[in-house]
Design a protein around this motif. Sequence first.
Motif, short mmCIF file in Angstrom:
data_model
loop_
_atom_site.label_atom_id
_atom_site.label_comp_id
_atom_site.label_asym_id
_atom_site.label_seq_id
_atom_site.Cartn_x
_atom_site.Cartn_y
_atom_site.Cartn_z
N GLY A 81 0.79 -1.22 0.00
CA GLY A 81 0.00 0.00 0.00
C GLY A 81 0.83 1.27 0.00
O GLY A 81 0.29 2.36 -0.25
N LEU A 82 2.13 1.15 0.27
CA LEU A 82 3.02 2.31 0.30
C LEU A 82 3.90 2.41 -0.95
O LEU A 82 4.66 3.37 -1.10
CB LEU A 82 3.92 2.25 1.54
N HIS A 83 3.84 1.42 -1.83
CA HIS A 83 4.69 1.45 -3.03
C HIS A 83 4.46 2.71 -3.85
O HIS A 83 5.41 3.39 -4.25
CB HIS A 83 4.43 0.21 -3.89
N GLY A 84 3.20 3.02 -4.14
CA GLY A 84 2.91 4.16 -4.99
C GLY A 84 3.35 5.48 -4.38
O GLY A 84 3.98 6.31 -5.04
N LYS A 85 3.02 5.67 -3.11
CA LYS A 85 3.36 6.92 -2.43
C LYS A 85 4.85 7.21 -2.49
O LYS A 85 5.27 8.33 -2.84
CB LYS A 85 2.91 6.85 -0.97
N TRP A 86 5.67 6.21 -2.17
CA TRP A 86 7.11 6.48 -2.07
C TRP A 86 7.82 6.38 -3.41
O TRP A 86 8.87 7.00 -3.60
CB TRP A 86 7.73 5.60 -1.00
N THR A 87 7.25 5.66 -4.36
CA THR A 87 7.80 5.72 -5.73
C THR A 87 7.56 7.10 -6.31
O THR A 87 8.45 7.70 -6.94
CB THR A 87 7.16 4.64 -6.61
N ARG A 88 6.36 7.63 -6.08
CA ARG A 88 6.06 8.99 -6.54
C ARG A 88 7.01 9.99 -5.90
O ARG A 88 7.58 10.87 -6.58
CB ARG A 88 4.61 9.35 -6.17
N ALA A 89 7.24 9.86 -4.60
CA ALA A 89 8.14 10.78 -3.91
C ALA A 89 9.57 10.67 -4.42
O ALA A 89 10.28 11.67 -4.55
CB ALA A 89 8.10 10.52 -2.41
N ALA A 90 9.99 9.45 -4.74
CA ALA A 90 11.35 9.25 -5.27
C ALA A 90 11.52 9.89 -6.64
O ALA A 90 12.55 10.51 -6.93
CB ALA A 90 11.66 7.76 -5.32
N ILE A 91 10.50 9.73 -7.50
CA ILE A 91 10.57 10.37 -8.82
C ILE A 91 10.61 11.88 -8.66
O ILE A 91 11.40 12.57 -9.32
CB ILE A 91 9.37 9.94 -9.69
N ASP A 92 9.77 12.40 -7.78
CA ASP A 92 9.76 13.85 -7.53
C ASP A 92 11.11 14.34 -7.03
O ASP A 92 11.50 15.48 -7.29
CB ASP A 92 8.68 14.20 -6.51
N ALA A 93 11.84 13.46 -6.32
CA ALA A 93 13.16 13.82 -5.80
C ALA A 93 14.26 13.62 -6.84
O ALA A 93 15.44 13.84 -6.54
CB ALA A 93 13.47 12.99 -4.55
N GLY A 94 13.89 13.19 -8.03
CA GLY A 94 14.86 13.03 -9.10
C GLY A 94 15.62 11.71 -9.08
O GLY A 94 16.68 11.60 -9.70
N LYS A 95 15.06 10.71 -8.40
CA LYS A 95 15.75 9.42 -8.29
C LYS A 95 15.15 8.40 -9.27
O LYS A 95 13.96 8.41 -9.56
CB LYS A 95 15.62 8.84 -6.87
N HIS A 96 16.00 7.51 -9.74
CA HIS A 96 15.53 6.32 -10.44
C HIS A 96 14.94 5.37 -9.39
O HIS A 96 15.33 5.41 -8.22
CB HIS A 96 16.69 5.64 -11.17
N VAL A 97 14.02 4.49 -9.81
CA VAL A 97 13.32 3.65 -8.84
C VAL A 97 13.24 2.21 -9.31
O VAL A 97 12.81 1.93 -10.43
CB VAL A 97 11.88 4.16 -8.58
#
Length: 332
Positions: A81-97
């Motif tokens: 349930g947290l995959h989407g939230k933190w993948t979105r945050a990682a992309i926003d932070a400029g990170k590959h995921v």
Amino acid sequence: MSEPGKPLRVGVLGAARIAPAALIKPAKDNPAVVVSAVAARDRSRAQAFAGKYGIARVHDNYEALLADPELDAIYNPLPNGLHGKWTRAAIDAGKHVLCEKPFTANADEARAIAALAAQSDRVVMEAFHYRYHPLALRTEQIIASGALGRLTRVEAALCFPLPKFSDIRYDYALAGGALMDAGCYAVHMVRTFGGSTPEVVSAKATLHDPQIDRAMTAELRFAEGHTGQIRCSMWSTRLLEISTRVVGERGEVKLFNPVTPHFVHRLTVRDATGRRVERFSRRPSYAYQLDAFAAAVQRGEPVKTTPEDAIENMTLIDAIYRAAGLPLRQPS
């Protein structure tokens, strides 16, 4: 792409049980990757994890990890349930995921993350590691060769016993359920080897509670005319089964343990030339996956488990839940 000649620097979100096998151990044998940092909800747990696995930096929280300028990429093994939230945050932070499966809680969330990934120049990859192993690649090759003839049936099963009912995989609030945890593999294999995303004919769940399936079976139909089935469970009379079967008019392929073939596996082919058994490298499927992730980031090479592929997988998972009369999983 990352800076040429430099290793890919990866941070880990959470001290998850899967992280050593899926990332840390393969990275030790891969000069193109270094696991540089970790964060967990409990800093002491992150410190213990870092000490055990030789990770240089520990951050106080997930936000601090994502803000680390010395990281190129994030591995996301958090609860479903947290995959989407933190993948979105990682992309926003400029990170590959590199995000563990299932990619998101449902197809709508997968579409939102895929759209965000498409707007960025970041690699976002779902961690269906089996997809990168020579066993899966060879199976695709056999099907594509036409040796089996027109496909008639594709079946996939992933069943294992998980009698610890306090496990997060039984928690609806964290997008749990057998179909989400074990079944997402079966769904993905049926789609991969069946050649497209099928429609659901019927689905039957065995319940742990009114919202959580501990087992699921679904009958499927492909637009090209062949049929399919997925079976999965975390607790049922079918204690252990990890298999795939692809049947055509002129032959069939059976896979024993296509999910973790580095432990034990077997590919059995029956076609016009007779029956044969093929076996492959015992190198972990996670190592092949990490090769692919690093190659995508560092050299721009394509990956097989894209956000667009994840939309298809989550769409079929949602359809199976609907057919079984269960609610869709929701982001936490």
